[in-house]
Design a protein around this motif. Structure first.
Motif, PDB file in Angstrom:
ATOM      1  N   GLU A 281      42.342  50.953 -32.543  1.00 26.44           N
ATOM      2  CA  GLU A 281      42.523  52.404 -32.473  1.00 26.44           C
ATOM      3  C   GLU A 281      42.171  52.992 -31.113  1.00 26.44           C
ATOM      4  N   THR A 282      41.219  52.392 -30.409  1.00 34.57           N
ATOM      5  CA  THR A 282      40.728  52.984 -29.165  1.00 34.57           C
ATOM      6  C   THR A 282      41.004  52.146 -27.927  1.00 34.57           C
ATOM      7  N   GLY A 283      41.251  50.865 -28.114  1.00 39.64           N
ATOM      8  CA  GLY A 283      41.383  49.969 -26.971  1.00 39.64           C
ATOM      9  C   GLY A 283      40.043  49.521 -26.420  1.00 39.64           C
ATOM     10  N   VAL A 284      38.941  49.999 -27.000  1.00 40.88           N
ATOM     11  CA  VAL A 284      37.611  49.581 -26.559  1.00 40.88           C
ATOM     12  C   VAL A 284      37.451  48.096 -26.865  1.00 40.88           C
ATOM     13  N   ALA A 285      36.978  47.347 -25.868  1.00 36.36           N
ATOM     14  CA  ALA A 285      36.834  45.905 -26.023  1.00 36.36           C
ATOM     15  C   ALA A 285      35.492  45.450 -25.478  1.00 36.36           C
ATOM     16  N   SER A 286      35.069  44.277 -25.934  1.00 33.80           N
ATOM     17  CA  SER A 286      33.849  43.662 -25.440  1.00 33.80           C
ATOM     18  C   SER A 286      33.946  42.167 -25.685  1.00 33.80           C
ATOM     19  N   CYS A 287      32.858  41.449 -25.395  1.00 32.75           N
ATOM     20  CA  CYS A 287      32.858  40.007 -25.601  1.00 32.75           C
ATOM     21  C   CYS A 287      31.428  39.527 -25.820  1.00 32.75           C
ATOM     22  N   GLY A 288      31.307  38.258 -26.189  1.00 36.86           N
ATOM     23  CA  GLY A 288      30.002  37.645 -26.392  1.00 36.86           C
ATOM     24  C   GLY A 288      30.146  36.154 -26.573  1.00 36.86           C
ATOM     25  N   ASP A 289      29.017  35.464 -26.560  1.00 35.44           N
ATOM     26  CA  ASP A 289      29.018  34.012 -26.728  1.00 35.44           C
ATOM     27  C   ASP A 289      29.312  33.583 -28.157  1.00 35.44           C
ATOM     28  N   THR A 290      29.072  34.479 -29.119  1.00 30.64           N
ATOM     29  CA  THR A 290      29.347  34.213 -30.534  1.00 30.64           C
ATOM     30  C   THR A 290      30.130  35.393 -31.099  1.00 30.64           C
TER      31      THR A 290
ATOM     32  N   LEU B 278      31.629  51.042 -28.312  1.00 29.24           N
ATOM     33  CA  LEU B 278      32.283  52.137 -29.032  1.00 29.24           C
ATOM     34  C   LEU B 278      31.406  53.387 -29.050  1.00 29.24           C
ATOM     35  N   GLU B 279      30.114  53.201 -29.280  1.00 32.46           N
ATOM     36  CA  GLU B 279      29.204  54.353 -29.294  1.00 32.46           C
ATOM     37  C   GLU B 279      29.222  55.079 -27.956  1.00 32.46           C
ATOM     38  N   LEU B 280      29.219  54.334 -26.857  1.00 31.14           N
ATOM     39  CA  LEU B 280      29.293  54.943 -25.524  1.00 31.14           C
ATOM     40  C   LEU B 280      30.638  55.639 -25.310  1.00 31.14           C
ATOM     41  N   TYR B 281      31.712  55.003 -25.758  1.00 29.31           N
ATOM     42  CA  TYR B 281      33.055  55.576 -25.647  1.00 29.31           C
ATOM     43  C   TYR B 281      33.150  56.904 -26.407  1.00 29.31           C
TER      44      TYR B 281
END
Length: 84
Positions: free
Chosen positions: A25-34, A46-49
């Motif tokens: 819905e927003t295009g907000v993305a992130s990543c992590g090791d798991t 998302l909260e910051l966005y």
């Protein structure tokens, strides 16, 4: 003021030994090791966005996409011609 319940769809995939996750819905993305770390990082992003969208007066424009209870996803596999 009552907070609206958000209903978002996150897509998660592995890419070069890192888990990538993105809200449709927003295009907000992130990543992590798991997968769990990626989802946790996505929630924070998302909260910051949303805080930024609120400060810029853009939050109302997002409400329908963020709160709709009727969402569906489909996997579409297009046929691609080989590169020449």
């Amino acid at each position: 003021m009552k907070m609206k319940k958000l209903n978002l769809i996150a897509t998660l995939w592995e890419e070069e030994c890192v888990w990538v996750v993105k809200f449709l819905e927003t295009g907000v993305a992130s990543c992590g090791d798991t997968p769990q770390e990626a989802l946790s990082n996505l929630k924070e992003a998302l909260e910051l966005y949303l805080e930024n969208a609120r400060e810029l007066g853009m939050r109302d424009d997002l409400d329908t996409a963020l709160t709709s209870a009727h969402k569906f996803t489909a996997l579409i596999e297009p046929k691609l011609r080989p590169l020449q």
